[in-house]
Design a protein around this motif. Structure first.
Motif, short mmCIF file in Angstrom:
data_model
loop_
_atom_site.label_atom_id
_atom_site.label_comp_id
_atom_site.label_asym_id
_atom_site.label_seq_id
_atom_site.Cartn_x
_atom_site.Cartn_y
_atom_site.Cartn_z
N VAL A 60 0.84 -1.20 0.00
CA VAL A 60 0.00 0.00 0.00
C VAL A 60 0.88 1.26 0.00
O VAL A 60 0.85 2.07 0.92
N GLY A 61 1.70 1.41 -1.02
CA GLY A 61 2.50 2.62 -1.21
C GLY A 61 1.75 3.56 -2.13
O GLY A 61 0.51 3.54 -2.17
N ASN A 62 2.49 4.37 -2.87
CA ASN A 62 1.83 5.33 -3.77
C ASN A 62 1.04 4.63 -4.86
O ASN A 62 -0.13 4.94 -5.11
N ASP A 85 0.59 -5.19 3.75
CA ASP A 85 1.86 -4.47 3.63
C ASP A 85 2.80 -5.08 4.68
O ASP A 85 2.35 -5.79 5.58
N ASN A 86 4.10 -4.79 4.54
CA ASN A 86 5.01 -5.30 5.56
C ASN A 86 5.58 -4.19 6.45
O ASN A 86 6.41 -4.44 7.30
N LYS A 90 2.25 0.90 8.75
CA LYS A 90 1.03 0.88 7.93
C LYS A 90 0.05 -0.20 8.40
O LYS A 90 -1.17 -0.02 8.27
N PRO A 122 7.59 -2.97 -4.27
CA PRO A 122 8.74 -2.67 -5.14
C PRO A 122 9.25 -3.93 -5.84
O PRO A 122 9.00 -5.06 -5.39
#
Ligand code: ATP
Length: 176
Positions: A60-62, A85-86, A90, A122
């Motif tokens: 859950v990044g950009n 997410d890790n 978050k 990523p």
């Protein structure tokens, strides 16, 4: 609606429309054409879009947040029912009403009958995420990470590499 009307919408020829439909069955009536509602129902069935598919998003990044905000999934009956997410900062937070869970718990997908995974981690974490999704019995992966991931035959991967698609554009742009 006649095959001519449909063909005009799609800029193809009517014979192609009739041929493509007849491959799947007898949808039209000679001289009358096709009933649009029936057609939509049948095509959805063929594409297996006649049921709601539950999906989970990992990362859950950009990019992941943008994907979650996209309303287009619901149009085709996709429901992003879980997010992972890790990043400890978050995990536990809510995004669009869904609590972010730890990526180490992806195995819960099996129990929740979520069989589609969306990868927005990523690049260097994409393969391990795909492996975890496969272990959780996910059957389809939409991979937004710009790398090839390998999975067993029982799982289908579709990769969307936005950078690569953009890179294709200049070559095809009209010049002069
Ligand atoms: P941010 O800076 O808020 O993390 P970002 O979009 O710059 O956003 P990226 O480095 O692209 O972040 O990572 C995307 C998201 O994937 C992040 O939320 C990150 O915590 C998460 N992430 C990274 N590795 C993993 C992993 N192995 N499993 C699950 N999530 C991961």
């Amino acid at each position: 609606m006649s095959s001519r009307n449909l063909a005009d919408f799609l800029s193809v020829n009517p014979a192609q429309i009739r041929k493509d439909f007849s491959y799947f069955g007898d949808f039209g009536t000679r001289g009358v054409g096709y009933n649009v509602e029936t057609l939509i129902r049948e095509i959805k069935k063929i594409l297996r879009l006649n049921v709601v598919h539950k999906a989970a998003l990992v990362g859950v990044g950009n990019l992941g947040s943008a994907v979650l905000a996209y309303p287009g999934f619901a149009v085709y009956g996709f429901d992003i029912a879980a997010v992972f997410d890790n990043n400890p900062k978050k995990i536990g937070r809510k995004v669009r009403g869904i609590t972010i869970e730890s990526a180490s718990n992806l195995n819960v997908l099996k129990k929740r009958k979520i069989n589609i995974g969306i990868i927005t981690v990523p690049q260097d974490a994409a393969q391990e995420t795909a492996d975890a999704l496969v272990r959780a019995d996910v059957r389809g992966i939409l991979n937004f990470s710009p790398c090839c991931i390998t999975v067993p035959k029982k799982t289908k991967v579709i990769t969307i590499d936005i950078g690569m698609d953009l890179a294709r554009l200049p070559y095809y742009m009209p010049t002069g």
